[in-house]
Design a protein around this motif. Structure first.
Motif, PDB file in Angstrom:
ATOM      1  N   SER A 399       0.941  -1.065   0.090  1.00 57.05           N
ATOM      2  CA  SER A 399       0.177  -0.025   0.095  1.00 57.05           C
ATOM      3  C   SER A 399       0.817   1.083  -0.419  1.00 57.05           C
ATOM      4  O   SER A 399       2.053   1.346   0.433  1.00 57.05           O
ATOM      5  N   VAL A 400       0.294   2.125  -0.534  1.00 54.48           N
ATOM      6  CA  VAL A 400       1.512   3.586  -0.760  1.00 54.48           C
ATOM      7  C   VAL A 400       0.402   4.109  -0.651  1.00 54.48           C
ATOM      8  O   VAL A 400      -0.477   4.717  -1.357  1.00 54.48           O
ATOM      9  N   SER A 401       0.689   5.389   0.292  1.00 58.52           N
ATOM     10  CA  SER A 401      -0.695   6.211   0.888  1.00 58.52           C
ATOM     11  C   SER A 401      -0.327   7.510  -0.136  1.00 58.52           C
ATOM     12  O   SER A 401       1.180   7.956  -1.039  1.00 58.52           O
ATOM     13  N   LEU A 402      -0.971   8.304  -0.853  1.00 56.53           N
ATOM     14  CA  LEU A 402      -1.600   9.059  -1.909  1.00 56.53           C
ATOM     15  C   LEU A 402      -2.178  10.563  -1.831  1.00 56.53           C
ATOM     16  O   LEU A 402      -2.524  11.192  -2.038  1.00 56.53           O
ATOM     17  N   VAL A 403      -1.490  10.425   0.105  1.00 57.79           N
ATOM     18  CA  VAL A 403      -1.923  11.706   0.641  1.00 57.79           C
ATOM     19  C   VAL A 403      -1.457  13.185   0.589  1.00 57.79           C
ATOM     20  O   VAL A 403      -1.631  13.875   0.121  1.00 57.79           O
ATOM     21  N   PRO A 404      -0.192  13.431   0.540  1.00 57.12           N
ATOM     22  CA  PRO A 404       0.970  14.227   0.467  1.00 57.12           C
ATOM     23  C   PRO A 404       0.953  14.499  -1.701  1.00 57.12           C
ATOM     24  O   PRO A 404       0.677  13.496  -2.781  1.00 57.12           O
ATOM     25  N   LYS A 405       0.752  15.958  -1.665  1.00 61.01           N
ATOM     26  CA  LYS A 405       0.608  16.614  -3.223  1.00 61.01           C
ATOM     27  C   LYS A 405       1.413  15.809  -3.113  1.00 61.01           C
ATOM     28  O   LYS A 405       1.589  15.613  -5.212  1.00 61.01           O
ATOM     29  N   GLU A 406       2.822  15.762  -3.243  1.00 59.90           N
ATOM     30  CA  GLU A 406       3.988  16.194  -3.956  1.00 59.90           C
ATOM     31  C   GLU A 406       4.365  14.587  -3.131  1.00 59.90           C
ATOM     32  O   GLU A 406       4.731  14.173  -1.989  1.00 59.90           O
ATOM     33  N   ARG A 407       4.792  12.914  -3.995  1.00 59.85           N
ATOM     34  CA  ARG A 407       5.585  11.898  -3.690  1.00 59.85           C
ATOM     35  C   ARG A 407       6.365  11.942  -4.850  1.00 59.85           C
ATOM     36  O   ARG A 407       6.113  11.910  -6.107  1.00 59.85           O
ATOM     37  N   ASN A 408       6.614  10.805  -3.974  1.00 57.91           N
ATOM     38  CA  ASN A 408       7.716  10.258  -5.166  1.00 57.91           C
ATOM     39  C   ASN A 408       8.783   8.630  -4.275  1.00 57.91           C
ATOM     40  O   ASN A 408       9.057   8.645  -3.607  1.00 57.91           O
ATOM     41  N   ALA A 409       7.832   7.416  -5.263  1.00 54.58           N
ATOM     42  CA  ALA A 409       8.179   5.838  -4.767  1.00 54.58           C
ATOM     43  C   ALA A 409       8.197   5.125  -5.900  1.00 54.58           C
ATOM     44  O   ALA A 409       7.566   5.586  -7.310  1.00 54.58           O
ATOM     45  N   LEU A 410       8.845   4.297  -5.720  1.00 57.57           N
ATOM     46  CA  LEU A 410       8.934   3.151  -6.597  1.00 57.57           C
ATOM     47  C   LEU A 410       9.055   1.788  -5.905  1.00 57.57           C
ATOM     48  O   LEU A 410       9.547   1.490  -4.925  1.00 57.57           O
ATOM     49  N   ILE A 411       7.844   1.342  -6.629  1.00 57.34           N
ATOM     50  CA  ILE A 411       8.025   0.014  -6.088  1.00 57.34           C
ATOM     51  C   ILE A 411       8.046  -0.919  -7.380  1.00 57.34           C
ATOM     52  O   ILE A 411       7.265  -1.074  -8.567  1.00 57.34           O
ATOM     53  N   ALA A 412       8.741  -1.782  -7.439  1.00 59.75           N
ATOM     54  CA  ALA A 412       9.443  -2.235  -8.875  1.00 59.75           C
ATOM     55  C   ALA A 412      10.461  -3.812  -8.264  1.00 59.75           C
ATOM     56  O   ALA A 412      10.423  -3.662  -7.234  1.00 59.75           O
ATOM     57  N   ASN A 413      10.307  -4.606  -8.978  1.00 59.07           N
ATOM     58  CA  ASN A 413      10.666  -5.866  -9.808  1.00 59.07           C
ATOM     59  C   ASN A 413      10.084  -6.456  -7.805  1.00 59.07           C
ATOM     60  O   ASN A 413      11.309  -7.655  -7.678  1.00 59.07           O
ATOM     61  N   ASN A 414       9.087  -7.211  -6.895  1.00 59.65           N
ATOM     62  CA  ASN A 414       8.935  -7.355  -5.711  1.00 59.65           C
ATOM     63  C   ASN A 414       8.179  -9.219  -6.837  1.00 59.65           C
ATOM     64  O   ASN A 414       7.115  -8.544  -7.447  1.00 59.65           O
ATOM     65  N   VAL A 415       7.621  -9.455  -6.024  1.00 62.76           N
ATOM     66  CA  VAL A 415       6.992 -10.899  -6.394  1.00 62.76           C
ATOM     67  C   VAL A 415       6.318 -11.041  -5.552  1.00 62.76           C
ATOM     68  O   VAL A 415       5.816 -10.277  -3.761  1.00 62.76           O
ATOM     69  N   ILE A 416       4.179 -10.546  -6.403  1.00 70.90           N
ATOM     70  CA  ILE A 416       3.106 -10.540  -5.241  1.00 70.90           C
ATOM     71  C   ILE A 416       2.366 -11.251  -5.432  1.00 70.90           C
ATOM     72  O   ILE A 416       1.863 -11.853  -6.359  1.00 70.90           O
ATOM     73  N   ALA A 417       1.872 -12.588  -4.762  1.00 72.05           N
ATOM     74  CA  ALA A 417       0.882 -13.780  -4.429  1.00 72.05           C
ATOM     75  C   ALA A 417      -0.165 -13.751  -3.579  1.00 72.05           C
ATOM     76  O   ALA A 417       0.345 -13.367  -2.531  1.00 72.05           O
ATOM     77  N   GLU A 418      -0.656 -14.262  -4.075  1.00 71.12           N
ATOM     78  CA  GLU A 418      -2.571 -14.296  -2.846  1.00 71.12           C
ATOM     79  C   GLU A 418      -2.507 -12.701  -2.150  1.00 71.12           C
ATOM     80  O   GLU A 418      -2.915 -13.390  -0.977  1.00 71.12           O
ATOM     81  N   ALA A 419      -2.224 -11.881  -2.940  1.00 75.02           N
ATOM     82  CA  ALA A 419      -2.811 -10.528  -2.370  1.00 75.02           C
ATOM     83  C   ALA A 419      -3.814 -10.343  -2.352  1.00 75.02           C
ATOM     84  O   ALA A 419      -4.278 -10.127  -2.983  1.00 75.02           O
TER      85      ALA A 419
END
Length: 456
Positions: A399-419
């Motif tokens: 989960s990633v918070s989208l409340v701040p107007k300026e944001r910078n995040a990288l979500i990459a190359n993860n293995v996600i199963a049975e979410a």
């Protein structure tokens, strides 16, 4: 015959040693006591085991004589009622582990070390008789001791704390602490202290505490300890119930500890910069397993195993300056949102939570009730990366918070199963506001890069 420590110990050490002394050693016995150059027998100064009366005066006289001659004081097996004895400079006391018992005479400290360059204690058992004492008063209390060596000792039934250290350096090694009303060890403003290979059990509020009056570099090492069954009798929202507690102490290394059954947290760092939690193992705690919070910078949580908690690892409180963190190569399993006594709402449910200038990489997270990884909370979200993690059987994968107007995040190359609720979800105050961002771009999530994740 060549006199050695082994010869003397084999023939009884206390009481019969004089018969094995060679002639040249016997000639010195009047000056140094029946144990010769091995040390002074405390019994030669009137100290009597099992005596009903306070033996403090006799112990102090023996200590002064031994220190003056540069010799250790040897305490035979038995029970001695002692209260408030001040150790002289270069005091060295050796007892028989499990057999030499120093019992508090009045509920106050048994021994006190104050303004010393060096003191050394080994093989002593301290007994506080469970008599309540003032907060943070230890059975052994030391202030401003440059090199304090405490090894192979036991501390039991302290009315507050087993061992209290104020502005001390040295090594606290291979001791046992049990049944403390408050904590096993409380150290404040330490000078490169090492706390290693101790066993801590059944404490009322905390296990090992490394604190400072003001934020600063502490440099203590807490390594290879067993910490078991820590309660939170005094309540609170985190100041109690911790296996290892760091407060304002920077540069502390907490490594290779085994922790079990802590009411709140296995390891909690409050406002200590440059604190590292490395290779620890914790099972069963009531809140967050590994916690770095408030005004810290430069925290590292790596190579730990955490199971059966409300949450796994948290690096939080950007509003107080909490930032710059690495959370890497941890295994976190079975985390479930739980009720806490200090709040009306359940807390936790996530494997890892970070807020600012943080990298979350190489972790394996399984069976988290709410989310595997939580990036940011409310407006507290800035410059975050979650890469190369394996996440399985969670509510939301990441989960990633989208409340701040300026944001910078990288979500990459993860293995996600049975979410169950989606692999990567944008949230506001913990509530989902986007679909699964691994399936397509959402303008609400501008500033968040989601790429190359393997989702099943």
């Amino acid at each position: 015959m060549v006199l050695s420590r082994r010869n003397v110990l084999a023939m009884g050490l206390f009481g019969t040693a004089s018969v094995v002394l060679p002639a040249h050693a016997q000639s010195r016995s009047a000056a140094s006591g029946p144990l010769g150059h091995l040390g002074l027998d405390a019994g030669q100064f009137g100290l009597r085991s099992g005596a009903a009366e306070d033996q403090s005066r006799q112990l102090l006289a023996a200590l002064k004589q031994a220190a003056a001659r540069g010799a250790p004081l040897l305490l035979p097996p038995g029970r001695y009622r002692i209260g408030g004895v001040n150790l002289p400079e270069n005091a060295r006391i050796a007892g028989v582990p499990g057999e030499t018992h120093l019992v508090t005479a009045d509920g106050q400290p048994v021994l006190i070390a104050h303004n010393l360059a060096r003191a050394e204690l080994s093989g002593l058992s301290f007994d506080g008789l469970d008599i309540p004492s003032a907060q943070r008063i230890g059975l052994l209390t030391a202030q401003n001791v440059g090199e304090l060596e405490v090894s192979g000792c036991a501390f039991a039934k302290a009315g507050s704390v087993g061992l209290t250290l104020d502005r001390c350096g040295g090594r606290i090694t291979a001791n046992r602490f049990g049944n403390m009303r408050d904590a096993a060890l409380f150290a404040i403003d330490s000078k490169g202290l090492s706390v290693e290979q101790n066993r801590v059990e059944d404490c009322g509020n905390n296990g090992i505490q490394i604190w400072r009056n003001q934020p600063g570099d502490d440099g203590s090492i807490v390594r290879g300890n067993h910490v078991l069954r820590i309660r939170a009798d005094a309540g609170g929202s985190g100041q109690n119930g911790n296996g290892i507690s760091v407060f304002r102490a920077g540069g502390v290394i907490i490594e290779g500890n085994q922790l079990r059954d802590c009411a709140m947290t296995f390891i909690r760092n409050n406002s200590g910069s440059g604190v590292q939690m490395l290779g620890n193992q914790g099972r069963r705690c009531g809140e967050v397993g590994l916690y770095s919070e408030f005004a810290f910078e430069g925290a590292i949580i790596a190579n730990n195993l955490v199971e059966d908690c409300a949450a796994g690892a948290t690096m939080t409180n950007l509003d107080h300056g909490g930032r710059i963190a690495i959370c890497a190569n941890n295994i976190i399993r079975r985390v479930k949102r739980a009720d806490m006594p200090y709040t009306k709402d359940p807390v936790g449910g996530f494997g890892i939570h970070v807020e600012a200038e943080a990298a979350v990489t190489g972790n394996v997270i399984e069976d988290a009730s709410d989310a595997g990884i939580s990036l940011g909370w409310s407006w507290g979200m800035r410059n975050l990366a979650a890469t190369g993690n394996v996440i399985r059987k969670t509510g939301i994968g990441i989960s990633v918070s989208l409340v701040p107007k300026e944001r910078n995040a990288l979500i990459a190359n993860n293995v996600i199963a049975e979410a169950r609720d989606g692999a990567v979800i944008g949230t506001e105050y913990g509530k989902p506001v986007t679909g699964d961002l691994t399936k397509g771009f959402d303008s609400k999530a501008a500033g968040v890069v989601v790429a190359n994740n393997a989702v099943r």
